[in-house]
Design a protein around this motif. Sequence first.
Motif, PDB file in Angstrom:
ATOM      1  N   GLU A 124       0.840  -1.192   0.000  1.00 18.42           N
ATOM      2  CA  GLU A 124       0.000   0.000   0.000  1.00 18.42           C
ATOM      3  C   GLU A 124       0.881   1.250   0.000  1.00 18.42           C
ATOM      4  N   PRO A 125       0.748   2.121  -0.988  1.00 15.38           N
ATOM      5  CA  PRO A 125       1.639   3.286  -1.094  1.00 15.38           C
ATOM      6  C   PRO A 125       1.365   4.378  -0.067  1.00 15.38           C
ATOM      7  N   ASP A 126       0.175   4.391   0.542  1.00  8.13           N
ATOM      8  CA  ASP A 126      -0.174   5.449   1.478  1.00  8.13           C
ATOM      9  C   ASP A 126       0.428   5.143   2.850  1.00  8.13           C
ATOM     10  N   PRO A 127       1.324   5.983   3.365  1.00 13.34           N
ATOM     11  CA  PRO A 127       1.946   5.724   4.670  1.00 13.34           C
ATOM     12  C   PRO A 127       0.929   5.653   5.802  1.00 13.34           C
ATOM     13  N   GLU A 128      -0.156   6.436   5.708  1.00 10.32           N
ATOM     14  CA  GLU A 128      -1.181   6.407   6.749  1.00 10.32           C
ATOM     15  C   GLU A 128      -1.837   5.039   6.826  1.00 10.32           C
ATOM     16  N   VAL A 129      -2.106   4.443   5.660  1.00  6.04           N
ATOM     17  CA  VAL A 129      -2.725   3.120   5.630  1.00  6.04           C
ATOM     18  C   VAL A 129      -1.742   2.073   6.137  1.00  6.04           C
ATOM     19  N   GLN A 130      -0.488   2.173   5.725  1.00  2.14           N
ATOM     20  CA  GLN A 130       0.510   1.213   6.204  1.00  2.14           C
ATOM     21  C   GLN A 130       0.614   1.249   7.725  1.00  2.14           C
ATOM     22  N   GLU A 131       0.614   2.450   8.294  1.00  2.00           N
ATOM     23  CA  GLU A 131       0.702   2.578   9.753  1.00  2.00           C
ATOM     24  C   GLU A 131      -0.520   1.955  10.427  1.00  2.00           C
ATOM     25  N   LEU A 132      -1.688   2.169   9.823  1.00  2.00           N
ATOM     26  CA  LEU A 132      -2.919   1.602  10.371  1.00  2.00           C
ATOM     27  C   LEU A 132      -2.869   0.080  10.360  1.00  2.00           C
ATOM     28  N   LEU A 133      -2.386  -0.501   9.278  1.00  2.00           N
ATOM     29  CA  LEU A 133      -2.298  -1.954   9.182  1.00  2.00           C
ATOM     30  C   LEU A 133      -1.278  -2.514  10.171  1.00  2.00           C
ATOM     31  N   ARG A 134      -0.161  -1.835  10.311  1.00  2.00           N
ATOM     32  CA  ARG A 134       0.858  -2.303  11.267  1.00  2.00           C
ATOM     33  C   ARG A 134       0.324  -2.295  12.691  1.00  2.00           C
ATOM     34  N   GLY A 135      -0.554  -1.343  12.994  1.00  2.00           N
ATOM     35  CA  GLY A 135      -1.076  -1.232  14.349  1.00  2.00           C
ATOM     36  C   GLY A 135      -2.323  -2.041  14.607  1.00  2.00           C
TER      37      GLY A 135
END
Length: 273
Positions: A79-90
């Motif tokens: 996922e290119p969006d950093p906000e989405v990546q952070e959400l998935l990691r958390g």
Amino acid sequence: MLEEVVATRYVAPLREGGSLPGIVEADDLGTYAMKFTGAGQGRKTLVAEVLCGLLARRLGLRVPDLVVIDLDPVLGLGEPDPEVQELLRGSAGPNLGTAYLSGALGFDALAYAVDAREAGRIVWFDALVNNVDRSWRNPNLLVWQDDLWLIDHGASMIWHHNWPTATASAARSYDATDHALAPFAPDLAAAAAELAPLVTEDLLQEVAAAVPDAWLAGEEGFDTPDAVRGAYVSTLSPRARDIHRRIELGPPDPRLTGRRAGWLVVGEGRGDR
């Protein structure tokens, strides 16, 4: 208990909601709108979704199927969006999935009519759970296969954000003057007569039992997840008996009442607008 599935593919974010839910596919071959434990609103949003969604379904209202989705954050690496990546990691582990109603349309009161009985049932239910997010600005209603479906109950039961004041909060009136279905002259008396007797402690305990322990553990003031479940039951049970007397409802819209339920037929009611 809710069915448990495993996310197999993260498809896309849904940017309409403040919690940034996402579309995912799961190992049961289903497609779901997933709400994340790592979102800013926190796990209480998911608790509200489960309790309200299952309760609504048991009362005969249409809510898409709910499941618990196990998420491996690796699915979001592309996922290119950093906000989405952070959400998935958390959000590793159990999250909430709502069946994705492909082809559903957003509710529009000027295009789709609701009869007084159905409007009354939905307004009564929203009053019971104190849903503050079903206004004409944001109905959180979908029309799918010509029927009305309820979605997004995460903003309900606001008293669970401050349990020491929950009893007093739950005793307050429900302001339905801006409710999306208020213009259809909801029959609240009929709804209360039909639905209130169904909201027993046994039913509330049943739907509360479906909430995963992980979303209830560690709640301040409670020793166990079951103790938190009991607080939901003891708060909702007395509210069901008399909430219909404390619903503040605005006047109906004569352009909308009396129409045949369902989609507006071309040429029908045009003279009223």
